[in-house]
Design a protein around this motif. Structure first.
Motif, PDB file in Angstrom:
ATOM      1  N   ASP A   1      41.843  70.190  27.340  1.00 60.85           N
ATOM      2  CA  ASP A   1      41.939  69.031  26.452  1.00 60.85           C
ATOM      3  C   ASP A   1      41.162  69.276  25.167  1.00 60.85           C
ATOM      4  O   ASP A   1      40.059  69.839  25.189  1.00 60.85           O
ATOM      5  CB  ASP A   1      41.395  67.783  27.149  1.00 60.85           C
TER       6      ASP A   1
ATOM      7  N   THR B   1      40.033  67.470  21.249  1.00 60.36           N
ATOM      8  CA  THR B   1      39.872  66.223  20.502  1.00 60.36           C
ATOM      9  C   THR B   1      39.641  66.532  19.035  1.00 60.36           C
ATOM     10  O   THR B   1      38.710  67.285  18.694  1.00 60.36           O
ATOM     11  CB  THR B   1      38.694  65.394  21.045  1.00 60.36           C
ATOM     12  N   CYS B   2      40.483  65.981  18.202  1.00 59.78           N
ATOM     13  CA  CYS B   2      40.342  66.057  16.737  1.00 59.78           C
ATOM     14  C   CYS B   2      40.132  67.487  16.250  1.00 59.78           C
ATOM     15  O   CYS B   2      39.124  67.808  15.612  1.00 59.78           O
ATOM     16  CB  CYS B   2      39.199  65.151  16.282  1.00 59.78           C
ATOM     17  N   GLN B   3      41.071  68.346  16.575  1.00 58.50           N
ATOM     18  CA  GLN B   3      41.017  69.736  16.116  1.00 58.50           C
ATOM     19  C   GLN B   3      41.621  69.840  14.719  1.00 58.50           C
ATOM     20  O   GLN B   3      42.729  69.359  14.472  1.00 58.50           O
ATOM     21  CB  GLN B   3      41.791  70.636  17.080  1.00 58.50           C
TER      22      GLN B   3
ATOM     23  N   ASP C   1      48.374  62.716  18.350  1.00 60.02           N
ATOM     24  CA  ASP C   1      47.790  62.766  19.695  1.00 60.02           C
ATOM     25  C   ASP C   1      48.888  63.250  20.642  1.00 60.02           C
ATOM     26  O   ASP C   1      49.841  62.517  20.925  1.00 60.02           O
ATOM     27  CB  ASP C   1      47.292  61.382  20.119  1.00 60.02           C
TER      28      ASP C   1
ATOM     29  N   ASN D   1      50.327  64.562  24.231  1.00 62.86           N
ATOM     30  CA  ASN D   1      50.103  64.466  25.672  1.00 62.86           C
ATOM     31  C   ASN D   1      51.122  65.352  26.387  1.00 62.86           C
ATOM     32  O   ASN D   1      52.335  65.167  26.255  1.00 62.86           O
ATOM     33  CB  ASN D   1      50.239  63.018  26.149  1.00 62.86           C
TER      34      ASN D   1
ATOM     35  N   CYS E   1      38.373  62.041  13.084  1.00 59.63           N
ATOM     36  CA  CYS E   1      39.605  61.306  13.404  1.00 59.63           C
ATOM     37  C   CYS E   1      39.363  59.799  13.500  1.00 59.63           C
ATOM     38  O   CYS E   1      39.955  59.106  14.336  1.00 59.63           O
ATOM     39  CB  CYS E   1      40.236  61.824  14.687  1.00 59.63           C
TER      40      CYS E   1
ATOM     41  N   SER F   1      44.994  66.151  18.567  1.00 53.11           N
ATOM     42  CA  SER F   1      44.295  66.077  19.852  1.00 53.11           C
ATOM     43  C   SER F   1      45.311  66.348  20.952  1.00 53.11           C
ATOM     44  O   SER F   1      46.501  66.041  20.809  1.00 53.11           O
ATOM     45  CB  SER F   1      43.653  64.699  20.054  1.00 53.11           C
TER      46      SER F   1
ATOM     47  N   THR G   1      45.909  66.171  25.296  1.00 54.86           N
ATOM     48  CA  THR G   1      45.503  65.797  26.653  1.00 54.86           C
ATOM     49  C   THR G   1      46.591  66.256  27.630  1.00 54.86           C
ATOM     50  O   THR G   1      47.764  66.361  27.265  1.00 54.86           O
ATOM     51  CB  THR G   1      45.316  64.277  26.789  1.00 54.86           C
TER      52      THR G   1
END
Length: 652
Positions: A106, A108-110, A202, A204, A240, A262, A264
């Motif tokens: 996972d 986040t805010c790459q 985002d 998923n 972000c 991001s 997930t």
């Protein structure tokens, strides 16, 4: 036996409709993924997930553009997978993207990259103007993970979940303060005359974990994203968080824009790899078909066709039995179709052109039947990109022999002697018209810089297939056709043509031809809406089982409508049925064109002269192909019918 026929048709219908769901995609193997820290064999599973990007398109423009045409973040080691002929013809341009991540990792805010725009730079101003034009026309991204579209799912009225295989670049709030397109999803998009860029996603990834007892690796069964607009305060280490990324309508000050994402991962073992497309296809907008209404209309068409066939067979049986019982003098006093037996097989005018159309129509009919049958079995599903068009083109090229054979044999039956002209027209007339139209449309696409423009090398390859394979095969078919004797009519043709009596309004050629196309068009117009949606509104078409059923109904309806009108005209002692039988069912193409015009003005939001010309240019190609296709069906149905009824007459 007769009582079993409706049940057989019903079972056949269910089999055909369900067959499009029976297979996922024969011939393609799933890709296994595992964590990088896993001890599994690297050859058996992959660690890195590469996100691919495809062309961007819009419902307001026919002109798609490559990902690189816009000022987005680029992959430093860009690779392009090998594309088949169908993908190139449809304008797909798939390439790698800078969005890469590891399985089960996972993020986040790459940060992906930062774009700077300076008012003093003309190049940067042009890039920004093109980006804003894309947002104004609602151009959509199309991303791919593991050969599966990354979808944007959202809730609409009635709590219905829609999963769109694309998401917008951004959106615009116009000078009246009215949000356009995707700007309606966020109340923060409220500043007049302002563009909002979706510079963050985002993502998923949904995966099936596999069988832990056997150690089978995971497989991806879904990929969704949520686009967001974020104005990053720190471009080096974005968080972000913050207000939406605004771009004013007028470019008056310098600014920077950072793209981030991001990721997930979600486990869902309820979704199998073979059915991972289901959630996209079931929830796509405007494809929630009213099955009951369509099935009802098809049943009505079948019922009417059966009634027409039954009435005609009973009437003809009585006519033939009565005529054969009369002596010669009484038979001469008979009126109707029996009295034109000496003229009904008189060669038609412009027999050369008719034979050429019929040869090409045979080629198109066979190509369509085989293509739809393969698609019905699942070989040409949406997952196999470009396979449908590739299959159709290859089949058309390889079916030159039937075209040459049918054209030459019929031309010889008509008494024609210019066999060289016949072969050349069969090989070049209809394909030449289509290619010239296609080339002119391609020039417009080249001028506009669209990704749909077919490269010069591909055009040369198409010409090579045409001249190198299709044309020689047409000559081979024509050779065997001319070696065969002409089709012998069952009755002799009189030397002096019989005078045709005065016809009523409904038995005149033009009204009959116009009426003849109504019933076949009624079979297809509902399905036609979804086909046009897939072409011009960029929606996936996957219901090939149902389409194959509609194809069969169309063939039956074209045949019976043409035979019915042919019988009425023969009863009125009008024996000029050759061209009329072709034009009666072929007129369905005129209704198709009228519907395409209606669809353009009522359903599409296309603006701009280039897009309008492209729409009607490509529509004319479809209309020509459909005209030859349906006309051929009607002609051969009538040809068989006329041969059959006159072969049982006792004529001296």
């Amino acid at each position: 036996m007769k009582s079993l026929k409706p049940h057989c048709i019903f079972l056949l219908s269910l089999t055909i409709v369900n067959s499009s769901f029976a297979f996922y995609l024969p011939g393609l193997a799933p890709v296994n993924f595992c964590k990088k820290s896993s001890t599994g064999d690297a050859e058996e599973c992959q660690h890195e997930i590469q996100l691919f990007v495809n062309r961007l398109d819009s419902v307001e423009s026919v002109l798609p553009y490559e990902y690189d045409a816009f000022d987005f973040c680029k992959d430093t080691n860009e690779r392009r997978p090998t594309e088949n002929l169908g993908q190139v013809l449809f304008g797909e341009r798939i390439e790698t993207s800078p969005y890469k991540f590891l399985f089960m990792n996972d993020l986040t805010c790459q940060k992906v990259c930062t774009k700077s725009y300076n008012t003093t730079s003309a190049v940067e101003r042009l890039k920004l103007d093109f980006l804003k034009r894309g947002m104004d026309l609602n151009y959509q991204h199309h991303w791919i993970v593991d050969n599966m579209p990354v979808t944007w799912c959202y809730i609409v009225e009635g709590d219905q979940k829609i999963c769109n295989p694309g998401f917008p670049i951004g959106c615009l709030v116009n000078q009246e303060g009215t949000p356009k397109d995707a700007c309606v999803i966020n109340a923060d998009f409220n500043k007049k005359n302002t563009f909002y860029v979706f510079n963050h996603v985002d993502i998923n990834i949904v995966y099936h974990s596999g069988d832990e007892t056997t150690g089978m690796a995971a497989r991806l069964v879904g990929a969704t994203l949520e686009p967001r607009s974020i104005m990053h305060s720190d471009h080096e280490k974005p968080s972000c968080e913050g207000p939406p990324m605004e771009i004013p309508y007028e470019f008056n000050s310098n600014f920077k824009m950072t793209y981030t994402y991001s990721v997930t991962f979600t486990q869902n073992n309820a979704i199998r790899w073979a059915s991972r497309w289901d959630y996209i296809l079931v929830s796509m907008p405007h494809t929630n078909i009213q099955w009951f209404s369509i099935s009802n209309s098809l049943v009505i068409v079948l019922f009417l066709s059966g009634m027409v066939a039954m009435i005609m067979l009973r009437t003809l049986h009585k006519d033939i039995a009565r005529y054969n019982q009369l002596d010669q003098e009484e038979a001469q006093e008979e009126s109707g179709w029996k009295q034109v037996h000496g003229d009904v097989f008189r060669a038609p005018r412009m027999g050369m052109l008719l034979s050429v159309f019929l040869g090409q129509g045979t080629q198109i009919f066979t190509m369509t039947f085989i293509t739809l049958f393969l698609a019905c079995l699942g070989f040409l599903s949406p997952a196999n990109r470009g396979a449908l068009m590739t299959c159709a083109v290859v089949l058309w090229v390889l079916l030159g022999t039937p075209a040459g054979y049918v054209s030459s044999r019929l031309y010889k039956t008509f008494g024609g002697e210019k066999w060289k002209t016949n072969v050349l027209l069969t090989a070049f007339l209809c394909p030449g018209i289509v290619f010239v139209d296609f080339f002119l449309m391609n020039l417009i696409l080249w001028t506009e810089g669209s990704s749909a423009a077919v490269p010069f090398g591909t055009l040369v390859a198409i010409l090579a297939l045409w001249f190198g394979i299709s044309v020689p095969l047409t000559f081979v078919g024509a050779y065997f056709g001319f070696k065969k004797p002409g089709i012998e009519p069952p009755v002799r043709t009189n030397q002096i043509p019989r005078q045709i009596p005065q016809q009523s309004f409904f038995t005149k050629p033009v009204p009959g031809i116009i009426m003849g196309g109504i019933l076949p068009f009624g079979c297809i117009f509902i399905q036609l809406f979804f086909i046009l949606n897939s072409i011009w509104s960029h929606q996936m078409y996957y219901m090939f089982g149902f389409l194959f059923l509609v194809f069969i109904i169309l063939v039956i309806t074209c045949s019976e409508a043409t035979v019915l009108l042919c019988y009425f005209h023969l009863c009125a002692e009008d024996y000029n049925w050759w061209w009329r039988s072709f034009l009666t069912s072929g007129f369905t193409a005129v209704y198709l064109f009228v519907y395409a015009v209606h669809y353009f003005f009522s359903k599409l939001q296309i603006i701009g002269a280039a897009s309008t010309i492209l729409y009607f240019g490509y529509t004319l190609i479809m209309v020509l192909i459909f005209f030859v296709f349906t006309g051929t069906i009607g002609f051969f149905a009538c040809f068989f019918f006329v041969n059959k009824i006159y072969s049982v007459l006792k004529v001296d």
